[in-house]
Design a protein around this motif. Structure first.
Motif, PDB file in Angstrom:
ATOM      1  N   GLN A   1      -4.050  -6.264  -5.788  1.00  0.00           N
ATOM      2  CA  GLN A   1      -4.213  -5.293  -6.870  1.00  0.00           C
ATOM      3  C   GLN A   1      -3.922  -3.882  -6.383  1.00  0.00           C
ATOM      4  N   TYR A   2      -4.219  -3.631  -5.125  1.00  0.00           N
ATOM      5  CA  TYR A   2      -3.935  -2.334  -4.519  1.00  0.00           C
ATOM      6  C   TYR A   2      -2.544  -2.306  -3.886  1.00  0.00           C
ATOM      7  N   PHE A   3      -2.137  -3.468  -3.348  1.00  0.00           N
ATOM      8  CA  PHE A   3      -0.870  -3.558  -2.631  1.00  0.00           C
ATOM      9  C   PHE A   3      -0.035  -4.682  -3.241  1.00  0.00           C
ATOM     10  N   PRO A   4       0.688  -4.397  -4.311  1.00  0.00           N
ATOM     11  CA  PRO A   4       1.483  -5.436  -4.980  1.00  0.00           C
ATOM     12  C   PRO A   4       2.397  -6.161  -3.994  1.00  0.00           C
ATOM     13  N   GLY A   5       2.359  -7.470  -4.055  1.00  0.00           N
ATOM     14  CA  GLY A   5       3.181  -8.273  -3.167  1.00  0.00           C
ATOM     15  C   GLY A   5       2.445  -8.749  -1.929  1.00  0.00           C
ATOM     16  N   MET A   6       1.267  -8.209  -1.635  1.00  0.00           N
ATOM     17  CA  MET A   6       0.502  -8.634  -0.462  1.00  0.00           C
ATOM     18  C   MET A   6      -0.100 -10.013  -0.719  1.00  0.00           C
TER      19      MET A   6
ATOM     20  N   ASP B   1       9.406  -2.807 -10.457  1.00  0.00           N
ATOM     21  CA  ASP B   1       8.788  -3.775 -11.355  1.00  0.00           C
ATOM     22  C   ASP B   1       7.362  -4.111 -10.936  1.00  0.00           C
ATOM     23  N   LYS B   2       7.035  -3.838  -9.672  1.00  0.00           N
ATOM     24  CA  LYS B   2       5.711  -4.215  -9.158  1.00  0.00           C
ATOM     25  C   LYS B   2       4.792  -3.037  -8.869  1.00  0.00           C
ATOM     26  N   VAL B   3       5.346  -1.855  -8.643  1.00  0.00           N
ATOM     27  CA  VAL B   3       4.542  -0.728  -8.171  1.00  0.00           C
ATOM     28  C   VAL B   3       4.691   0.487  -9.077  1.00  0.00           C
ATOM     29  N   GLN B   4       3.571   1.167  -9.327  1.00  0.00           N
ATOM     30  CA  GLN B   4       3.609   2.439 -10.033  1.00  0.00           C
ATOM     31  C   GLN B   4       2.804   3.479  -9.257  1.00  0.00           C
ATOM     32  N   GLU B   5       3.258   4.716  -9.326  1.00  0.00           N
ATOM     33  CA  GLU B   5       2.562   5.836  -8.696  1.00  0.00           C
ATOM     34  C   GLU B   5       1.634   6.467  -9.720  1.00  0.00           C
ATOM     35  N   VAL B   6       0.385   6.650  -9.345  1.00  0.00           N
ATOM     36  CA  VAL B   6      -0.603   7.270 -10.229  1.00  0.00           C
ATOM     37  C   VAL B   6      -1.011   8.603  -9.622  1.00  0.00           C
ATOM     38  N   LYS B   7      -0.867   9.674 -10.398  1.00  0.00           N
ATOM     39  CA  LYS B   7      -1.184  11.016  -9.921  1.00  0.00           C
ATOM     40  C   LYS B   7      -2.281  11.626 -10.784  1.00  0.00           C
ATOM     41  N   VAL B   8      -3.312  12.124 -10.131  1.00  0.00           N
ATOM     42  CA  VAL B   8      -4.401  12.814 -10.821  1.00  0.00           C
ATOM     43  C   VAL B   8      -4.283  14.301 -10.507  1.00  0.00           C
ATOM     44  N   THR B   9      -4.295  15.125 -11.538  1.00  0.00           N
ATOM     45  CA  THR B   9      -4.193  16.573 -11.362  1.00  0.00           C
ATOM     46  C   THR B   9      -5.357  17.264 -12.060  1.00  0.00           C
TER      47      THR B   9
ATOM     48  N   TYR C   1      -1.250   4.354  -5.365  1.00  0.00           N
ATOM     49  CA  TYR C   1      -0.267   3.395  -5.868  1.00  0.00           C
ATOM     50  C   TYR C   1      -0.976   2.105  -6.269  1.00  0.00           C
ATOM     51  N   ILE C   2      -0.622   1.558  -7.439  1.00  0.00           N
ATOM     52  CA  ILE C   2      -1.213   0.316  -7.927  1.00  0.00           C
ATOM     53  C   ILE C   2      -0.109  -0.550  -8.520  1.00  0.00           C
ATOM     54  N   GLY C   3      -0.461  -1.774  -8.873  1.00  0.00           N
ATOM     55  CA  GLY C   3       0.500  -2.671  -9.486  1.00  0.00           C
ATOM     56  C   GLY C   3       0.928  -2.180 -10.857  1.00  0.00           C
ATOM     57  N   SER C   4       2.179  -2.453 -11.228  1.00  0.00           N
ATOM     58  CA  SER C   4       2.711  -1.979 -12.507  1.00  0.00           C
ATOM     59  C   SER C   4       2.052  -2.651 -13.710  1.00  0.00           C
ATOM     60  N   SER C   5       1.388  -3.771 -13.502  1.00  0.00           N
ATOM     61  CA  SER C   5       0.768  -4.489 -14.615  1.00  0.00           C
ATOM     62  C   SER C   5      -0.558  -3.876 -15.058  1.00  0.00           C
ATOM     63  N   TYR C   6      -1.072  -2.888 -14.292  1.00  0.00           N
ATOM     64  CA  TYR C   6      -2.358  -2.282 -14.622  1.00  0.00           C
ATOM     65  C   TYR C   6      -2.193  -0.968 -15.385  1.00  0.00           C
TER      66      TYR C   6
END
Length: 308
Positions: free
Chosen positions: A69-74, A217-225, A274-279
């Motif tokens: 969930q934290y490392f897509p593909g692990m 397709d598996k990873v998205q970057e999440v930024k909090v500002t 970074y988290i999985g794109s499905s979340y």
């Protein structure tokens, strides 16, 4: 008596034996520690997790969390999945191109150790920077961490006054740095005695916002500002809770260092993970406005504070 038969002439033999006695490293069936072998990123994370006591005990999850969930593909059944999960859930930041099986460089391992120290408490450090010949070769995200370990005497420069940040860390060096970090944390806790941190206060940050950018397709970057009243403030992501298709982020504000003079200029602060794109990422709501928890801070360098 040590279970290792190949460390007697190693310069960091004492640190290796200390970690062995503490249960942080153990002997293998061969009875060798192999001190000059390169350390893998997975081994490095496992060391940091054991040394600084990272676990999931203080975190609540709707369902059992998985490393993937934290490392897509692990692979969640890999031996290193558990320490990676514990590290990520406790706020340790990782580069998005991290590979568990790759050799960890000295600058990368310095960053992991520094984050281990940071997440164990808030400590004060001297502001005098250590000057060394290849300082410009240290990647920007790791510079504060390298400086921190050099200032504390945990990491050392070679005879040519170089740190060699891109060189692979050896198992011997790793033991020395881990032992130095644990010793520092233990000493600081002893010096502080039973003094407890003051209760969190209302956050001074405003306009907390979250954005997500799909990287693959598996990873998205999440930024909090957020907007801070001056550039002395920082923002950290302290954990992620997965519930169904939601990834709920917890964040904290880090106040300016005591005595530091900062211009009263509205400044944007940020943190990235970074988290999985499905979340679907969300911010945890707290009693403080905007979902930010304020944390007490005694000063020092904050590795992992800024976006990598």
């Amino acid at each position: 008596m040590s279970a290792f038969t190949d460390i007697d002439h190693d310069p960091h033999a004492a640190a290796i034996r200390q970690l062995e006695q503490s249960g942080i490293v153990g002997g293998s069936g061969s009875g060798q520690f192999k001190p000059q072998e390169k350390l893998s990123y997975a081994e490095a994370v496992s060391l940091v997790v054991k040394a600084f006591g990272f676990n999931l005990d203080r975190l609540r999850f709707i369902r059992e969390p998985l490393a993937s969930q934290y490392f897509p593909g692990m692979n969640d059944k890999a031996w290193y999945a558990s320490p990676f999960l514990a590290a990520a859930a406790n706020g340790v930041q990782f580069p998005k191109d991290m590979s568990p099986g790759a050799s960890v460089t000295r600058e990368q391992f310095a960053d992991l150790v520094a984050q281990g120290i940071h997440h164990s408490g808030d400590y004060s450090f001297t502001q005098q920077a250590v000057v060394f010949k290849d300082e410009s070769a240290v990647a920007e995200p790791y510079r504060a961490s390298v400086q921190m370990l050099l200032k504390l005497g945990i990491a050392k420069l070679d005879d040519g006054k170089e740190f060699k940040p891109k060189t692979a860390a050896t198992r011997s060096e790793a033991a020395a740095w881990i032992n130095g970090g644990v010793t520092f944390v233990d000493k600081m806790n002893e010096d502080n005695g039973s003094v407890q941190n003051p209760a969190p206060s209302v956050s001074p940050l405003q306009k907390l916002a979250l954005t997500a950018s799909k990287l693959s397709d598996k990873v998205q970057e999440v930024k909090v500002t957020a907007q801070a009243p001056n550039p002395g403030y920082g923002l950290v992501i302290t954990g992620i809770e997965f519930s169904g298709t939601k990834a709920i982020l917890s964040v904290e504000v880090v106040p300016p260092k005591p005595g530091q003079m900062n211009p009263q200029v509205i400044t944007e602060v940020s943190a990235v993970t970074y988290i999985g794109s499905s979340y679907t990422p969300e911010l945890r709501q707290t009693q403080d406005e905007g979902g930010i928890t304020a944390r007490p801070f005694k000063g020092g360098i904050l590795p992992g504070k800024n976006a990598r």
